[in-house]
Design an enzyme around this catalytic site. Structure first.
Site, PDB file in Angstrom:
ATOM      1  N   ASP A 152      39.071   9.850  66.094  1.00 62.17           N
ATOM      2  CA  ASP A 152      39.624   8.908  67.063  1.00 62.17           C
ATOM      3  C   ASP A 152      38.505   8.189  67.803  1.00 62.17           C
ATOM      4  OD1 ASP A 152      41.485   7.572  68.581  1.00 62.17           O
ATOM      5  OD2 ASP A 152      41.587   9.139  70.102  1.00 62.17           O
ATOM      6  N   ASP A 199      40.870   0.699  69.071  1.00 63.23           N
ATOM      7  CA  ASP A 199      41.642   1.938  69.082  1.00 63.23           C
ATOM      8  C   ASP A 199      42.171   2.315  67.703  1.00 63.23           C
ATOM      9  OD1 ASP A 199      43.036   4.145  69.872  1.00 63.23           O
ATOM     10  OD2 ASP A 199      44.774   3.013  70.545  1.00 63.23           O
TER      11      ASP A 199
END
Ligand SMILES: *[C@@H]1O[C@H](CO)[C@@H](O)[C@H](O)[C@H]1NC(C)=O
Ligand SMILES: *[C@@H]1O[C@H](CO)[C@@H](O)[C@H](O)[C@H]1NC(C)=O
Ligand SMILES: *[C@@H]1O[C@H](CO)[C@@H](O)[C@H](O)[C@H]1NC(C)=O
Length: 416
Positions: free
Chosen positions: A296, A99
């Site tokens: 992301d 992440d």
């Protein structure tokens, strides 16, 4: 154990030279990222991506001006990537959600009966000779204490954290436990004393692995702790392959390298860039500018705020020579898939960043959502704009934290 090449090299650079560091001199540590499913279920991907977007936006709004924003992680099985690595002595191999939108590294520890995700293996500290609890005086404990995310217990011998994702008032997306240090092994390189959270309780959706590896720009993240200055990944479009994740990889070289500065809006802990405009076919529309466009790894779709979204969508609709299909799941430019499988009916799409152009393969923005329908992968965002992991496929994307630059290059990920 106490001496390995990485540690010696780091010590050499840090203490003997005491000169500005050049990350390209450091060794490259190799891990892999693997998508949790071979075929993406877009109904789930939409739900998961949308929840991630709204909670990220809420958190950024709640903490504006604060560098500690954490991205939430929602819903499993929507196209997220797990990172494979080993921890402990002897090594225990695990996979955890990769992440770039948050910093803390944490793993389910021990039996962890009240932990999400369920069904995945845990890390067992009691079988590792390199495990230690981090005392309250530990530097990373200080970072969390400063954000009111940790407290001391056991007379200062233990640093207990409660790290929540998304809205701080939400009680359903958090991980809690005690900070610890361990040896992490990436590829064949063992790196001692990595601080991470030994989680004893957690709620929320964190993929199908054993926890989460924060790859953000803050000091708690694995990237910062490895002191590698930069990392890159190359997300392969081949669902049968895993994708390389390289820590300490130097500047990209060869044809097609493009670079753009990282900006601090909407948050300096995210990998955000200035998207100046978008060219679709022969129409160029405005981007999101200095409001930022976040690279992301944890979001599957791509989101654009207004007016960038509506103008780009109009350019797609006016230049795509296919039969329209009804809108679905937030996709507003869907078509009956061409029976010959050709993708030439979709107009070319190019993202223009500050100083860098990203010429996208059609597969990065036209996706097969099933039942003979293809959709443009971009959706409207009421808040932040995000380039998700599908749109980044088949590029090596270098996150140069040290120099605040993001670079990319078209790549065959299998050859890196
Ligand atoms: C480690 O802990 C687990 C569960 O708490 C237990 O089942 C296991 O026997 C322990 N292993 C060792 C080597 O102590
Ligand atoms: C915590 O905050 C204080 C005051 O802002 C600062 O001096 C200190 O360096 C911070 N500590 C850490 C570990 O971030
Ligand atoms: C842009 O392309 C469309 C067809 O896709 C064409 O009708 C139009 O003339 C083109 N405009 C320019 C300025 O080239």
């Amino acid at each position: 154990m106490a001496t390995n090449k990485f540690l010696l090299h780091t010590l050499f650079i840090s203490f003997l030279l005491a000169a500005p560091q050049c990350y390209s001199d450091r060794p490259v540590l190799r891990a892999t990222m693997t998508r949790s499913e071979k075929t993406i279920d877009f109904t789930r991907a939409v739900r998961r991506s949308h929840e991630r977007l709204s909670m990220l936006a809420a958190r950024l709004a709640a903490t504006s001006g604060d560098a500690s924003a954490q991205a939430p992680l929602q819903q499993d099985g929507g196209g997220e990537y797990g990172m494979t690595f080993s921890i402990g002595t002897p090594p225990q191999q695990l996979s955890a959600l990769a992440d770039t939108g948050s910093d803390l590294v944490w793993l389910k520890c021990g039996p962890c009966t009240q932990c999400a995700p369920q069904g995945s293996p845990s890390y067992y500290p009691n079988t590792s000779s390199s495990f230690s609890k981090m005392p309250c005086s530990g530097g990373l404990c200080g970072v969390l204490k400063n954000q009111s995310l940790a407290a001391c217990s056991a007379g200062g011998d233990e640093c207990d954290y409660l790290y929540s994702y998304g809205l701080s008032k939400s009680s359903h997306h958090y991980t809690k436990g005690y900070l610890s240090t361990e040896t992490f092994t990436l590829g064949t390189d063992a790196v001692p004393d990595i601080g991470f959270g030994c989680t004893t309780m957690s709620e929320g959706g964190y993929g199908t692995g054993s926890g989460l590896v924060g790859l953000g720009r803050g000091s708690l993240s694995l990237v910062s702790q490895l002191n590698v200055g930069a990392f890159s990944y190359c997300l392969t479009s081949d669902p049968s392959k895993s994708s390389p994740l390289l820590f300490g990889s130097g500047p990209l070289t060869g044809p097609g390298v493009q670079s753009t500065p990282l900006i601090s809006v909407p948050s300096p802990s995210l990998y955000s860039v200035d998207l100046q405009s978008i060219t679709i076919g022969n129409v160029t529309t405005p981007g999101t500018g200095d409001s930022g466009f976040i690279f992301d790894s944890g979001t599957t779709l791509t989101y654009l705020a207004e007016p960038a979204y509506t103008l780009a969508k109009a350019a797609v609709l006016s230049q795509t020579d296919l039969v329209r299909a009804p809108d679905q799941d937030g996709f507003e430019a869907c078509y009956v898939a061409p029976s010959d499988g050709s993708d030439t009916a979709a107009p070319p799409m190019v993202l223009h960043f500050d100083g860098a152009d990203m010429v996208l393969p059609v597969a990065n923005y036209v996706v097969d959502v099933g039942d003979g329908v293809v959709c443009w992968i971009v959706q409207k965002s009421p808040s932040v704009s995000i380039i998700g992991n599908i749109m980044q496929m088949d590029f090596q994307v270098l996150h140069d934290v040290e120099n605040s630059v993001l670079s990319f290059q078209p790549a065959n990920c299998d050859n890196l």
